[in-house]
Structures are given as structure tokens and as C-alpha cells.
Design a protein around this motif. Structure first.
Motif, short mmCIF file in Angstrom:
data_model
loop_
_atom_site.label_atom_id
_atom_site.label_comp_id
_atom_site.label_asym_id
_atom_site.label_seq_id
_atom_site.Cartn_x
_atom_site.Cartn_y
_atom_site.Cartn_z
N CYS A 1 19.61 25.12 -16.41
CA CYS A 1 19.94 25.36 -15.00
C CYS A 1 21.45 25.27 -14.77
CB CYS A 1 19.22 24.36 -14.10
SG CYS A 1 17.45 24.22 -14.38
N THR B 1 14.21 16.91 -8.81
CA THR B 1 13.89 17.39 -10.16
C THR B 1 15.14 17.45 -11.02
OG1 THR B 1 11.97 18.67 -9.43
CG2 THR B 1 13.03 19.36 -11.47
N LEU B 2 16.21 18.01 -10.47
CA LEU B 2 17.44 18.15 -11.24
C LEU B 2 18.11 16.82 -11.52
CD1 LEU B 2 18.71 21.40 -9.53
CD2 LEU B 2 18.19 21.14 -11.97
N ARG C 1 13.70 20.16 -5.40
CA ARG C 1 14.53 20.65 -6.50
C ARG C 1 15.69 19.70 -6.79
NH1 ARG C 1 14.56 27.27 -6.31
NH2 ARG C 1 12.28 27.47 -6.33
N ARG C 2 16.22 19.08 -5.73
CA ARG C 2 17.29 18.11 -5.93
C ARG C 2 16.80 16.92 -6.77
NH1 ARG C 2 18.16 17.39 -1.11
NH2 ARG C 2 19.82 18.95 -0.87
N LEU D 1 17.79 27.60 -10.73
CA LEU D 1 17.33 26.46 -9.94
C LEU D 1 18.54 25.73 -9.38
CD1 LEU D 1 14.51 25.07 -9.38
CD2 LEU D 1 15.12 23.49 -11.22
N GLU E 1 18.63 23.92 -2.57
CA GLU E 1 17.55 24.72 -2.00
C GLU E 1 16.45 23.88 -1.37
OE1 GLU E 1 17.27 28.82 -4.38
OE2 GLU E 1 16.80 27.07 -5.62
N SER E 2 16.22 22.67 -1.89
CA SER E 2 15.17 21.82 -1.33
C SER E 2 15.32 20.40 -1.88
CB SER E 2 13.78 22.36 -1.67
OG SER E 2 13.51 22.20 -3.06
#
Length: 227
Positions: free
Chosen positions: A158, A139-140, A136-137, A128, A132-133
């Protein structure tokens, strides 16, 4: 991969900031291994999971990679069999477990696929990446690189969270890792799938168009066998 791209990625691999990212990823892996007993690497044979699998194998060589393949689809979507053989030649002691699933139609979601991969494990490494999006940014940033998933209880790890496409490509070139055939045609920034993707936002149409361009025989086999 064309020579020009390979040369640029080789140069990138020599940068100090790239070296720091690699060391940070290794530290994440080491920290996570202290918090779990039986992890696996979510492996798709794509670029992110290739770098991830190699990094984890360096530190914990008995950790298996688990790949989800789709009967009637994966063998036409890309050269998965050939790529898995290449990994076996490169790292003979590496265990890659093939989990083969079936679905009645391309529109079936097969929501149990993640449970199939995770069976018998308490943690998983996944490629992850924030770049990428936006989703995802976020979420991380919220969960960090090591996170206990509430629903499953699994530890999600990750190590590549803050890597760019160029970082991933540089690591692949630096270690001469096996890659799917599509990357040599569509570039390191392309995305891959082992199955026909969902019919939303034009994703399926684009994926099939790319397959038709790079492998007309595989495309015809896939379309001919579709339901």
C-alpha cells in the motif's frame, strides 16, 4: 477537472511535504519488490489506482495492471473503455489486463473476484489509504504498508497509505494522468465503481443517482438491462 481545482492541485504538487510523500511511496514500492516475484497492480481506473499504477510503472515497468470489469454494468457506469485507451496511448508499453466477470443480479456478491485478479501472482499493489475510513486507518496502522495476507498468502503493498485526496490529485495533475469522466463532474474527492454497488447504507441509491445526473443515457441503458 475545472481550472481552479487544477491550479490548487498544481500548487500542492510543489510543496516539500508532497515531494516527501512521493519519495516514501517509491521507497515502499522498491522495498516490496525485493520481497516478491510476480506482483500486479490492482487497477480500477479511479484516482488512487491511477496514481499507484504510474508510480509502480516508473520503477517496475513490466508489472501489469489488472482491472475487474463487469459485463452489462461497467460500460454504463463510466467511460472505462475510453480511459483504458488513453492509458495505452500515454504508456504504450504498459500492460493492463481486463478481467471480465458476470453476475446474475446486482445483489450477487461474487466473492471470487479477488481470486480472479490474483491468479498467477504472489503480491499486489493496492491504493488503500488511511484517510478513506476509520477501518482502513486502523488496518494500515496494525499491518503497515507491506503485509502478508494470512488467508491468501499474498503480499499486500500500500504505497499510498498516508496520502490525502489532495496528494492523489496533485500527483495526477503533475503527471497528466488519464481519469474517468465522473471526476470532471463530481470532483477529485468522488468515488467510482465499475459495477452497481451493494444495496446497503444507501450506497447503491447514491451511485445510481450520480450516474443519472452525469449520464442519463448510460443510466437508462443500465436500468433497462437490470434484472
Amino acid at each position: 477537472m475545472n481550472p481552479q481545482d487544477r491550479a490548487l492541485l498544481t500548487m500542492h504538487s510543489r510543496l516539500e511535504r508532497f515531494g516527501r510523500k512521493v519519495e516514501e511511496a517509491r521507497q515502499t514500492i522498491s522495498d516490496a519488490l525485493l520481497q516478491c516475484d510476480n506482483p500486479y497492480v490492482a487497477f480500477s481506473a479511479g484516482k488512487d489506482s491511477a496514481a499507484l499504477l504510474h508510480l509502480v510503472h516508473e520503477i517496475a515497468p513490466t508489472t501489469p495492471g489488472k482491472i475487474l470489469l463487469w459485463a452489462g454494468e461497467s460500460q454504463y457506469m463510466n467511460n472505462y473503455s475510453e480511459t483504458l485507451v488513453a492509458w495505452g496511448v500515454m504508456l504504450p508499453e504498459l500492460q493492463i489486463v481486463e478481467c471480465v466477470m458476470r453476475r446474475e443480479s446486482w445483489d450477487e456478491s461474487s466473492s471470487d473476484r479477488w481470486a480472479t485478479l490474483a491468479e498467477g501472482h504472489d503480491a499486489y499493489f493496492v491504493g488503500l489509504r488511511a484517510s478513506e475510513s476509520n477501518g482502513r486507518r486502523l488496518t494500515l496502522r496494525q499491518h503497515g504498508t507491506i503485509y502478508r495476507v494470512r488467508e491468501s498468502g499474498l503480499l499486500r503493498i500500500c504505497p499510498l497509505a498516508w496520502w490525502s485526496d489532495r496528494d492523489v490529485g496533485a500527483y495526477i495533475v503533475q503527471n497528466n494522468l488519464p481519469l474517468l469522466h465522473s471526476y470532471s463532474i463530481e470532483g477529485i474527492e468522488s468515488r467510482t465503481s465499475a459495477r452497481v454497488p451493494r444495496d446497503a447504507y444507501g450506497i447503491r441509491e447514491q451511485s445510481l443517482a450520480e450516474l443519472k445526473h452525469r449520464d442519463i443515457e448510460g443510466y437508462n441503458h443500465l436500468i433497462g438491462g437490470s434484472q
